[in-house]
Design a protein around this motif. Sequence first.
Motif, PDB file in Angstrom:
ATOM      1  N   MET A  70       0.824  -1.211   0.000  1.00  0.00           N
ATOM      2  CA  MET A  70       0.000   0.000   0.000  1.00  0.00           C
ATOM      3  C   MET A  70       0.857   1.259   0.000  1.00  0.00           C
ATOM      4  N   GLU A  71       2.031   1.200  -0.668  1.00  0.00           N
ATOM      5  CA  GLU A  71       2.965   2.309  -0.552  1.00  0.00           C
ATOM      6  C   GLU A  71       2.513   3.586  -1.227  1.00  0.00           C
ATOM      7  N   THR A  72       1.614   3.496  -2.160  1.00  0.00           N
ATOM      8  CA  THR A  72       1.220   4.683  -2.908  1.00  0.00           C
ATOM      9  C   THR A  72      -0.235   5.012  -2.648  1.00  0.00           C
ATOM     10  N   PHE A  73      -0.492   6.161  -2.031  1.00  0.00           N
ATOM     11  CA  PHE A  73      -1.860   6.646  -1.917  1.00  0.00           C
ATOM     12  C   PHE A  73      -2.242   7.230  -3.267  1.00  0.00           C
ATOM     13  N   ARG A  74      -3.329   6.799  -3.795  1.00  0.00           N
ATOM     14  CA  ARG A  74      -3.730   7.173  -5.145  1.00  0.00           C
ATOM     15  C   ARG A  74      -4.451   8.512  -5.155  1.00  0.00           C
ATOM     16  N   ALA A  75      -4.034   9.377  -6.069  1.00  0.00           N
ATOM     17  CA  ALA A  75      -4.706  10.665  -6.237  1.00  0.00           C
ATOM     18  C   ALA A  75      -5.938  10.513  -7.111  1.00  0.00           C
ATOM     19  N   SER A  76      -5.946   9.515  -7.956  1.00  0.00           N
ATOM     20  CA  SER A  76      -7.096   9.266  -8.829  1.00  0.00           C
ATOM     21  C   SER A  76      -7.947   8.146  -8.246  1.00  0.00           C
ATOM     22  N   PRO A  77      -9.238   8.381  -8.044  1.00  0.00           N
ATOM     23  CA  PRO A  77     -10.087   7.311  -7.496  1.00  0.00           C
ATOM     24  C   PRO A  77     -10.214   6.116  -8.434  1.00  0.00           C
ATOM     25  N   ARG A  78      -9.949   6.319  -9.719  1.00  0.00           N
ATOM     26  CA  ARG A  78     -10.058   5.212 -10.668  1.00  0.00           C
ATOM     27  C   ARG A  78      -8.950   4.189 -10.503  1.00  0.00           C
ATOM     28  N   GLN A  79      -7.915   4.533  -9.727  1.00  0.00           N
ATOM     29  CA  GLN A  79      -6.818   3.604  -9.464  1.00  0.00           C
ATOM     30  C   GLN A  79      -6.877   3.050  -8.041  1.00  0.00           C
ATOM     31  N   ALA A  80      -7.894   3.371  -7.292  1.00  0.00           N
ATOM     32  CA  ALA A  80      -7.954   2.990  -5.879  1.00  0.00           C
ATOM     33  C   ALA A  80      -9.098   2.013  -5.622  1.00  0.00           C
ATOM     34  N   ASP A  81      -8.918   1.202  -4.578  1.00  0.00           N
ATOM     35  CA  ASP A  81     -10.001   0.304  -4.174  1.00  0.00           C
ATOM     36  C   ASP A  81     -10.272   0.336  -2.672  1.00  0.00           C
ATOM     37  N   LEU A  82      -9.565   1.198  -1.935  1.00  0.00           N
ATOM     38  CA  LEU A  82      -9.807   1.391  -0.500  1.00  0.00           C
ATOM     39  C   LEU A  82      -9.875   2.881  -0.217  1.00  0.00           C
ATOM     40  N   MET A  83     -10.976   3.329   0.358  1.00  0.00           N
ATOM     41  CA  MET A  83     -11.104   4.736   0.750  1.00  0.00           C
ATOM     42  C   MET A  83     -10.952   4.822   2.260  1.00  0.00           C
ATOM     43  N   ILE A  84     -10.033   5.680   2.706  1.00  0.00           N
ATOM     44  CA  ILE A  84      -9.862   5.950   4.128  1.00  0.00           C
ATOM     45  C   ILE A  84     -10.396   7.358   4.373  1.00  0.00           C
ATOM     46  N   VAL A  85     -11.569   7.460   4.992  1.00  0.00           N
ATOM     47  CA  VAL A  85     -12.162   8.761   5.296  1.00  0.00           C
ATOM     48  C   VAL A  85     -11.615   9.189   6.648  1.00  0.00           C
ATOM     49  N   ALA A  86     -10.702  10.155   6.630  1.00  0.00           N
ATOM     50  CA  ALA A  86      -9.989  10.565   7.840  1.00  0.00           C
ATOM     51  C   ALA A  86     -10.416  11.967   8.234  1.00  0.00           C
ATOM     52  N   GLY A  87     -11.321  12.058   9.193  1.00  0.00           N
ATOM     53  CA  GLY A  87     -11.741  13.361   9.697  1.00  0.00           C
ATOM     54  C   GLY A  87     -13.210  13.640   9.446  1.00  0.00           C
ATOM     55  N   ARG A  88     -13.628  14.819   9.914  1.00  0.00           N
ATOM     56  CA  ARG A  88     -15.042  15.192   9.815  1.00  0.00           C
ATOM     57  C   ARG A  88     -15.406  15.537   8.374  1.00  0.00           C
ATOM     58  N   VAL A  89     -16.636  15.214   8.021  1.00  0.00           N
ATOM     59  CA  VAL A  89     -17.144  15.462   6.676  1.00  0.00           C
ATOM     60  C   VAL A  89     -18.211  16.537   6.767  1.00  0.00           C
ATOM     61  N   SER A  90     -17.986  17.652   6.108  1.00  0.00           N
ATOM     62  CA  SER A  90     -18.988  18.716   6.113  1.00  0.00           C
ATOM     63  C   SER A  90     -20.083  18.407   5.090  1.00  0.00           C
ATOM     64  N   GLN A  91     -21.210  19.082   5.235  1.00  0.00           N
ATOM     65  CA  GLN A  91     -22.317  18.881   4.304  1.00  0.00           C
ATOM     66  C   GLN A  91     -21.906  19.254   2.871  1.00  0.00           C
ATOM     67  N   LYS A  92     -21.051  20.270   2.735  1.00  0.00           N
ATOM     68  CA  LYS A  92     -20.591  20.667   1.401  1.00  0.00           C
ATOM     69  C   LYS A  92     -19.633  19.650   0.798  1.00  0.00           C
ATOM     70  N   MET A  93     -18.893  18.928   1.638  1.00  0.00           N
ATOM     71  CA  MET A  93     -17.931  17.946   1.152  1.00  0.00           C
ATOM     72  C   MET A  93     -18.580  16.592   0.862  1.00  0.00           C
ATOM     73  N   ALA A  94     -19.758  16.336   1.392  1.00  0.00           N
ATOM     74  CA  ALA A  94     -20.413  15.038   1.239  1.00  0.00           C
ATOM     75  C   ALA A  94     -20.636  14.635  -0.222  1.00  0.00           C
ATOM     76  N   PRO A  95     -21.130  15.518  -1.109  1.00  0.00           N
ATOM     77  CA  PRO A  95     -21.293  15.100  -2.508  1.00  0.00           C
ATOM     78  C   PRO A  95     -19.966  14.778  -3.199  1.00  0.00           C
ATOM     79  N   VAL A  96     -18.913  15.476  -2.810  1.00  0.00           N
ATOM     80  CA  VAL A  96     -17.589  15.201  -3.381  1.00  0.00           C
ATOM     81  C   VAL A  96     -17.099  13.830  -2.923  1.00  0.00           C
ATOM     82  N   LEU A  97     -17.303  13.528  -1.634  1.00  0.00           N
ATOM     83  CA  LEU A  97     -16.940  12.218  -1.099  1.00  0.00           C
ATOM     84  C   LEU A  97     -17.667  11.113  -1.856  1.00  0.00           C
ATOM     85  N   ARG A  98     -18.949  11.298  -2.076  1.00  0.00           N
ATOM     86  CA  ARG A  98     -19.727  10.281  -2.798  1.00  0.00           C
ATOM     87  C   ARG A  98     -19.259  10.139  -4.244  1.00  0.00           C
TER      88      ARG A  98
END
Length: 197
Positions: A70-98
Amino acid sequence: MKIPGLGDSAAIAEQGLEGFEHNFITGNVENLVQWARARSLWPATFGLACCAIEMMATGAAHYDLARYGMETFRASPRQADLMIVAGRVSQKMAPVLRQVYDQMMEPKWVISMGVCASSGGMFNNYAIVQGVDQIVPVDVYAPGCPPGPETLLHAIFTVHEKIQSGELTQRRKEHGGGAGITIEQRDGQTAGLTIGG
């Protein structure tokens, strides 16, 4: 009678090929694929607050996620298969997270890191999402404020174990969403809040 490498002959007689002790040669393809998936997770970071610093520390030299593929954290979600949500999620950030979650390739898994991501934490107000599981299906909850690198590693190892056993996909079908596994803290903090189910 026990035949070396073949298992109990009575089990083979009763169960046929299912009685074999699986190894590299006799293992089935599904087990091999699950083993490979568990050891080649590529995380997409979603660091939003102080938990992100602990997540970065986990990837640094002292804890060295490269040992686990797991040495490389992926900047592109199309190359990733594990999401680590670290911290509080604001209402404005929720659609971006999804949106990032939807762009990740299947199969994909989610770790909710810290009480803010898992339940809103101390931010009980209209601006903060009261649990990231309202936005994306969470497989493993890592408690703490913030959880240390040891706790995040424990969450990652839990995901590895559950992927290899096939339990995550079974629990997702049962729950209709994330697996919802809560782990214990491993960094010396006392857990004061129980999250997940």
